[in-house]
Design an enzyme around this catalytic site. Structure first.
Site, PDB file in Angstrom:
ATOM      1  N   LYS A 230      13.510 -15.351  32.072  1.00  0.00           N
ATOM      2  CA  LYS A 230      13.788 -14.994  33.511  1.00  0.00           C
ATOM      3  C   LYS A 230      15.121 -15.181  33.698  1.00  0.00           C
ATOM      4  CE  LYS A 230      13.723 -18.882  35.985  1.00  0.00           C
ATOM      5  NZ  LYS A 230      13.241 -20.278  36.752  1.00  0.00           N
TER       6      LYS A 230
ATOM      7  N   ASP B  84       9.965 -16.603  39.129  1.00  0.00           N
ATOM      8  CA  ASP B  84      10.243 -18.102  39.229  1.00  0.00           C
ATOM      9  C   ASP B  84       9.040 -18.322  40.008  1.00  0.00           C
ATOM     10  OD1 ASP B  84      10.381 -17.024  41.967  1.00  0.00           O
ATOM     11  OD2 ASP B  84      12.439 -17.582  42.031  1.00  0.00           O
TER      12      ASP B  84
END
Length: 210
Positions: A120, A139
């Site tokens: 991420k 997220d």
């Protein structure tokens, strides 16, 4: 979900949130990297309140490498999990100096070799610092919206990202994260989503089933 519907969703949201952009404040790739590490389990707003005073004095890998660990812990304390984050930032600064000539690397694999940097974080840095989107940073907003809308039934960020990458052509990657975050904050909130106000509710599994 059919690809044409998924693309229509993103196009509607792009129009709805035409000013959507990264909400972390930074001036260099290294500042962004530090900010993204700090943002784990912390709001971007809190990170943006914490980093200006830090970056005014410390903003290079050398600065963070030389800084005593205790000093860094104290500086980033408001962002939570400060001991682990401080350790990772120090180790990352050291590795950037030793392995990458003091520059934040510009590839996913090299970024993910840095302590505390997962997929991420690497996705965010590749997009925001280098304008080279390689994937989609999943997220909490991207996960929640993907599951609710019906873009993915998977639970882990890695599997959700794979589903999203099958749906969206490359040219959409630079926008998807920003607009999912904005929509997650404005309409599709974790509690009490404002479904009646949602511009994409006709495509949404959650809306159709409730």
């Amino acid at each position: 979900m059919a690809q044409k519907d998924a693309i229509k969703i993103i196009e509607i949201l792009k129009e709805t949130y035409s000013d959507a952009k990264c909400s972390l404040d930074f001036a260099t790739p290294f500042e962004l990297l530090v900010a993204v590490i700090l943002s784990a389990q912390c709001t971007d707003e809190r990170v943006n309140k914490t980093t200006p005073s830090i970056f005014a004095k410390y903003n290079t890998p050398e600065d963070f490498d030389k800084m005593p660990l205790e000093t860094l812990e104290e500086l980033i304390h408001p962002c939570g999990f400060y001991k682990n984050k401080a350790k990772n930032i120090k180790l990352t600064a050291k590795k950037i100096l030793e392995d990458f000539d003091g520059k934040v690397p510009e590839s996913m694999d090299e970024l993910m070799s840095l302590p505390g940097v997962g997929r991420k974080t690497a996705n965010v840095v590749m997009l925001e610092a280098f304008n080279k989107p390689q994937g989609i940073a999943v997220d909490t907003h991207a996960k929640r919206l993907s599951n609710r809308i019906g873009l993915s039934k998977e639970e882990t960020p890695e599997k959700i990202e794979k589903d999203l990458l099958k749906l969206f052509p490359y040219e959409y990657l630079k926008d998807i994260n920003h607009i999912l975050i904005y929509h997650g904050r404005a309409i599709c909130t974790a509690r009490s989503p404002k479904c009646e106000q949602c511009p994409i509710n006709k495509f949404c599994d959650y809306y159709k089933n409730n």
